[in-house]
Design a protein around this motif. Sequence first.
Motif, mmCIF file in Angstrom:
data_model
loop_
_atom_site.group_PDB
_atom_site.id
_atom_site.type_symbol
_atom_site.label_atom_id
_atom_site.label_comp_id
_atom_site.label_asym_id
_atom_site.label_seq_id
_atom_site.Cartn_x
_atom_site.Cartn_y
_atom_site.Cartn_z
ATOM 1 N N ALA A 379 0.930 -1.103 0.141
ATOM 2 C CA ALA A 379 0.006 -0.097 -0.027
ATOM 3 C C ALA A 379 0.848 1.246 0.032
ATOM 4 O O ALA A 379 2.132 0.977 0.415
ATOM 5 N N VAL A 380 0.349 2.257 -0.666
ATOM 6 C CA VAL A 380 0.977 3.679 -0.366
ATOM 7 C C VAL A 380 -0.182 4.495 0.375
ATOM 8 O O VAL A 380 -1.211 4.567 0.226
ATOM 9 N N ALA A 381 0.584 5.159 1.451
ATOM 10 C CA ALA A 381 -0.293 6.064 2.224
ATOM 11 C C ALA A 381 -0.139 7.519 1.928
ATOM 12 O O ALA A 381 1.277 7.991 2.488
ATOM 13 N N PRO A 382 -0.725 8.246 1.252
ATOM 14 C CA PRO A 382 -0.396 9.695 0.947
ATOM 15 C C PRO A 382 -0.844 10.410 1.950
ATOM 16 O O PRO A 382 -2.006 10.063 2.743
ATOM 17 N N GLY A 383 0.036 11.729 2.159
ATOM 18 C CA GLY A 383 -0.559 12.537 3.297
ATOM 19 C C GLY A 383 -1.323 13.666 2.478
ATOM 20 O O GLY A 383 -2.286 13.258 1.748
ATOM 21 N N PHE A 384 -0.646 14.710 2.477
ATOM 22 C CA PHE A 384 -1.771 15.836 2.187
ATOM 23 C C PHE A 384 -1.124 16.077 0.282
ATOM 24 O O PHE A 384 -0.271 16.473 0.095
ATOM 25 N N ILE A 385 -2.008 15.692 -0.466
ATOM 26 C CA ILE A 385 -1.775 15.906 -1.874
ATOM 27 C C ILE A 385 -2.592 16.893 -2.560
ATOM 28 O O ILE A 385 -3.754 16.974 -2.262
ATOM 29 N N GLU A 386 -1.965 17.593 -3.396
ATOM 30 C CA GLU A 386 -2.841 18.805 -4.075
ATOM 31 C C GLU A 386 -3.672 18.167 -4.970
ATOM 32 O O GLU A 386 -3.376 17.898 -6.227
ATOM 33 N N THR A 387 -4.935 17.982 -4.818
ATOM 34 C CA THR A 387 -6.093 17.613 -5.871
ATOM 35 C C THR A 387 -7.286 18.547 -5.529
ATOM 36 O O THR A 387 -7.591 19.166 -4.774
ATOM 37 N N LEU A 395 -9.311 27.344 3.805
ATOM 38 C CA LEU A 395 -8.099 27.960 3.631
ATOM 39 C C LEU A 395 -6.899 27.598 4.929
ATOM 40 O O LEU A 395 -5.803 27.177 4.677
ATOM 41 N N ALA A 396 -7.349 27.976 5.971
ATOM 42 C CA ALA A 396 -6.594 28.020 7.103
ATOM 43 C C ALA A 396 -6.152 26.688 7.582
ATOM 44 O O ALA A 396 -4.867 26.280 7.755
ATOM 45 N N ILE A 397 -7.139 25.523 7.114
ATOM 46 C CA ILE A 397 -6.958 24.000 7.634
ATOM 47 C C ILE A 397 -6.053 23.572 6.343
ATOM 48 O O ILE A 397 -4.932 22.971 6.582
ATOM 49 N N ARG A 398 -6.410 23.951 5.209
ATOM 50 C CA ARG A 398 -5.638 23.519 4.272
ATOM 51 C C ARG A 398 -4.146 24.047 4.156
ATOM 52 O O ARG A 398 -3.154 23.285 3.907
ATOM 53 N N GLU A 399 -3.869 25.432 4.626
ATOM 54 C CA GLU A 399 -2.435 26.054 4.900
ATOM 55 C C GLU A 399 -1.677 25.046 5.603
ATOM 56 O O GLU A 399 -0.634 24.788 5.686
ATOM 57 N N ALA A 400 -2.492 25.010 6.681
ATOM 58 C CA ALA A 400 -1.739 24.202 8.037
ATOM 59 C C ALA A 400 -1.371 22.742 7.540
ATOM 60 O O ALA A 400 -0.129 22.104 7.689
ATOM 61 N N ALA A 401 -2.342 21.819 6.844
ATOM 62 C CA ALA A 401 -2.037 20.664 6.584
ATOM 63 C C ALA A 401 -0.965 20.577 5.356
ATOM 64 O O ALA A 401 -0.075 19.611 5.478
ATOM 65 N N ARG A 402 -0.914 21.544 4.671
ATOM 66 C CA ARG A 402 0.178 21.673 3.681
ATOM 67 C C ARG A 402 1.613 21.692 4.017
ATOM 68 O O ARG A 402 2.496 21.294 3.586
#
Length: 446
Positions: A379-387, A395-402
């Motif tokens: 398996a491959v476990a992605p983290g935060f991927i730009e999709t 926005l705020a949650i996205r920036e933190a996760a990124r």
Amino acid sequence: MTDKYTQIVSHGLGKDVARRLGLPQPVVLRRYQPGAPLITGPVLVNGDSAGADDLATTLMGWGLDVRRNALPKEKLGAIIMVLDAVQHPEDLGKPVLTVGASLRDLAANARVITVSRVPGSASAPAVAAVRQGVDGLLRSLAKELRSGATANGILLAEGVITTSPSALGALRFFLSGRSAYVDGQFLTVTTNSGTLPDDVEKPLVGKVAVVTGAARGIGAAIARTLYRDGAKVVVVDIPGAGDHLAAVANEVHGTALQLDISRDDAGQRILDHAVERHGRLDIVVHNAGITRDRLLANMDEGRWQSVMAVNIAAQLRINEALLASEHFKDAPRIVSVASTSGIAGNRGQSNYAASKGGVIGMVRATAPLLAAFDGTINAVAPGFIETEMTARMPLAIREAARRLNSLKQGGQPQDVAEAIAFLASDAAGGISGQTLRVCGQQLVGA
Ligand code: NAI
């Protein structure tokens, strides 16, 4: 989706301002391009075991500029620390401090790779201690590197040599731009099986691959990458995604199969399509997945059941059909897409995390069933991927996760696809039952 911040702060005035203000400083990562050199700059192979000598000789055979000792002030493309014969924690000091002295000389986007042995297979406490120590060392080092450099490790099971096909395959993967967003991770090589490709740029020639959920996002990137690497590709998605699916199929010169993977007969439909249209089936990538987020206190049966049905139950049922088929016996490969949510958990995603944790468990238990005919499953476990999925986050949650990872940026669908393409290749024949994170060493659960 683009990450404008990374583009702005990776050079010129933006880079200067970010440094002065102490802001995160992601760089544009070196990603694989066909024809590009495996690594730029000399490769230091550190270690005095026979395994280190063999590895250095092999790398010279690949045309790399290999050093056994660092030259002062020389920019290094990679450092390989061969620790396969260490017996006691006190053995680590010398090689580690020698490498430490060279870290300031690493080029941008360089690689540090450890080659050591699986801790669990050692019964002597001192041997187990030093092997497990490599784990802590590597993960810490990955957090210290800058400028797009990464650190990853290869763990050899007892009896597996440093130049076994999958050790070399994993080494090539970690050295190359294919592993741009893999950081602080280990791949375990359990057997000396696997074969290296004749053409390293086309490792999947002659293979027929099926990718589910391939109409968009990560699945479409997987289809393009497997095609680029030489495979004939069947793309699968729900009938509602038909137009997008047809476009991806055309792009990869493959065929489209409109199919809801949660149907009872999905495995047989996949087998029939691949064999009727392409004569065989070698690789199945379980990528299709859905989210139906809710706090558990607000979770309804529909949300829970639909996520479990698509993300794990369908994979289990399809695998049963594959394992029972005479057409899936020639060193086949299954690669599933899990998620770091399935490892570290995520608020509002108890259903999704349970399904993705399920993928990790399923892969581990299915590996021995495929081993009988040289098959593997990982398996491959992605983290935060730009999709499109992550673009919809506030926005705020996205920036933190990124930013909350060692590379300070999100990954690209391509990064997940590259890891899958490696695990689907013949070179990965000695790697099975594992989950490789593609998450830039996300700080959550790393
Ligand atoms: P996406 O939502 O953009 O694409 C998923 C595709 O799967 C869609 O084309 C959809 O139509 C298809 N699909 C859904 N249910 C299906 C079914 N029953 N039968 C056939 N096809 C079906 O998602 P994305 O972001 O490309 O994710 C792909 C995989 O990666 C998923 O398994 C997801 O859980 C996983 N993942 C994604 C991450 C991210 O950051 N985007 C992070 C971690 C994991």
